[in-house]
Scaffold this active site. Structure first.
Site, short mmCIF file in Angstrom:
data_model
loop_
_atom_site.label_atom_id
_atom_site.label_comp_id
_atom_site.label_asym_id
_atom_site.label_seq_id
_atom_site.Cartn_x
_atom_site.Cartn_y
_atom_site.Cartn_z
N ASP A 19 0.87 -1.18 0.00
CA ASP A 19 0.00 0.00 0.00
C ASP A 19 0.90 1.23 0.00
O ASP A 19 2.11 1.12 0.24
CB ASP A 19 -0.90 -0.01 1.25
N SER A 20 0.29 2.39 -0.20
CA SER A 20 1.05 3.63 -0.13
C SER A 20 1.51 3.94 1.30
O SER A 20 2.33 4.84 1.50
CB SER A 20 0.20 4.77 -0.66
N TYR A 51 -0.51 8.51 -2.47
CA TYR A 51 -0.56 8.21 -3.90
C TYR A 51 -1.77 8.90 -4.55
O TYR A 51 -1.80 9.13 -5.74
CB TYR A 51 -0.72 6.70 -4.12
N GLY A 52 -2.76 9.18 -3.74
CA GLY A 52 -4.05 9.64 -4.25
C GLY A 52 -4.03 10.98 -4.96
O GLY A 52 -4.96 11.35 -5.66
N CYS A 82 -3.76 -1.01 -2.04
CA CYS A 82 -4.07 0.40 -2.24
C CYS A 82 -5.05 0.57 -3.40
O CYS A 82 -4.81 0.07 -4.50
CB CYS A 82 -2.76 1.12 -2.56
N ASN A 83 -6.15 1.27 -3.15
CA ASN A 83 -7.13 1.49 -4.23
C ASN A 83 -6.53 2.30 -5.37
O ASN A 83 -6.77 2.00 -6.54
CB ASN A 83 -8.35 2.24 -3.69
N THR A 84 -5.75 3.32 -5.02
CA THR A 84 -5.17 4.18 -6.06
C THR A 84 -4.22 3.37 -6.94
O THR A 84 -4.28 3.44 -8.17
CB THR A 84 -4.44 5.37 -5.41
N GLU A 161 -5.42 9.32 9.71
CA GLU A 161 -4.03 9.20 10.18
C GLU A 161 -3.77 10.04 11.42
O GLU A 161 -2.86 9.75 12.19
CB GLU A 161 -3.06 9.54 9.05
N CYS A 193 -11.25 3.44 -0.56
CA CYS A 193 -9.92 3.88 -0.13
C CYS A 193 -9.58 3.09 1.12
O CYS A 193 -10.46 2.84 1.96
CB CYS A 193 -9.95 5.38 0.17
N THR A 194 -8.32 2.72 1.23
CA THR A 194 -7.89 1.86 2.35
C THR A 194 -8.28 2.38 3.73
O THR A 194 -8.53 1.61 4.64
CB THR A 194 -6.35 1.74 2.33
N HIS A 195 -8.30 3.70 3.86
CA HIS A 195 -8.53 4.28 5.18
C HIS A 195 -10.00 4.31 5.60
O HIS A 195 -10.32 4.43 6.77
CB HIS A 195 -8.02 5.72 5.23
#
Ligand code: DGL
Length: 280
Positions: A19-20, A51-52, A82-84, A161, A193-195
């Site tokens: 992932d990023s 990355y987004g 990572c989705n991006t 974050e 998105c991962t978050h």
């Protein structure tokens, strides 16, 4: 997707996940739950996150470097958590790979196409993922009778974050971002998105009970399990005592990563190692 080279790959070879940064741990968490015997090598690109907001060329170059790094560990498959990176780089990575590489976008898209009843699906994600229109492309390749509404929510990543998971600030920003999706009467919303699974309860409360939230992390773990089972490559037994089942690498700030990781994965991540990813 390449065939697994059985000569090299064993059932107990690890799975590579990247992932990023820290967000991909939401995918790791699902994989740990669903296939607990597997060994995992995780790489979080903490030096180059986010990355987004980057270009497709840059995200693809970063992803290729990370795949080269992970291949050193004789991984049997790679998950782009990572989705991006999944939206921008998966096709390029897959073409060049002789081991299976799966992303998070296709599994999430498949479930959304399956669960919607009114054919109105929302996607929330980074600017890059929304701009790539990859969720729309996959969903529409499965079902042409759907309309997809994308909404970039760039402030969600820093809020998560900062640890503001249940906080009035996050609530207010989420209300503003989601208002237009409520107005257009979607019945399904992809947390693209991962978050975002970490603020699922806030998003769910604002969207209301009539909207089904899709977590691609869960679906990706399921797809990975099916992929490995189909190739008879699931690890049958837990790794031997003393062998390191989960290993974490980052490109910067290993200690900060470990603190965040331990707050979302309850297995106790003892350490993470920083590597210079530009060398790969
Ligand atoms: N991991 C990214 C994603 O899922 C979010 C963070 C970033 O922008 O790098 O799209």
């Amino acid at each position: 997707m390449g065939e697994i080279n059985i000569e090299l790959m064993q059932k107990d070879s690890p799975i590579g996940i990247f992932d990023s940064g820290v967000g991909g741990l939401t995918v790791v968490r699902e994989i740990m739950r669903q296939i607990p015997n597997e060994k995992i090598i995780y790489f979080g690109d903490t030096a180059r996150v986010p990355y987004g907001s980057k270009s497709q060329e840059t995200v693809t170059r970063y992803s290729e470097q990370i795949v080269r790094f992970l291949r050193q560990f004789n991984v049997k498959t790679i998950v782009v958590a990572c989705n991006t990176a999944s939206a921008y780089a998966l096709d390029t990575l897959e073409e060049a790979s002789d081991i299976p590489i799966i992303g998070v976008v296709k599994p999430g898209a498949r479930v959304a196409a399956d669960v919607t009843r009114n054919g109105r699906i929302g996607v929330i994600a980074t600017e890059a993922t929304i701009g790539s229109r990859m969720y729309s492309k996959y969903i529409q390749s499965i079902s042409s009778n759907v309309t997809i509404y994308g909404k970039a929510c760039p402030l969600f990543v820093p809020l998560v974050e900062e640890g503001l998971l249940e906080d009035p600030v996050t609530d207010e920003i989420a209300r503003r971002y989601l208002a237009e999706l409520i107005d257009i009467d979607i019945d399904t919303l992809i947390l693209g998105c991962t978050h975002y699974p970490l603020i699922r309860s806030t998003v769910g409360r604002i969207m209301g009970d009539r909207v089904t939230l899709v977590n691609p992390a869960y679906e990706t773990a399921l797809e990975l399990k099916q992929l490995l089972a189909g190739r008879n490559m699931l690890n049958d037994a837990p790794p031997k005592l003393g062998s390191e089942q989960y290993r974490f690498f980052v490109s910067d700030k290993a200690e900060k990563f470990v603190r965040f990781a331990n707050s979302i994965i309850k297995y106790g991540i003892l350490s993470a190692k920083a590597v210079n990813i530009e060398e790969y």
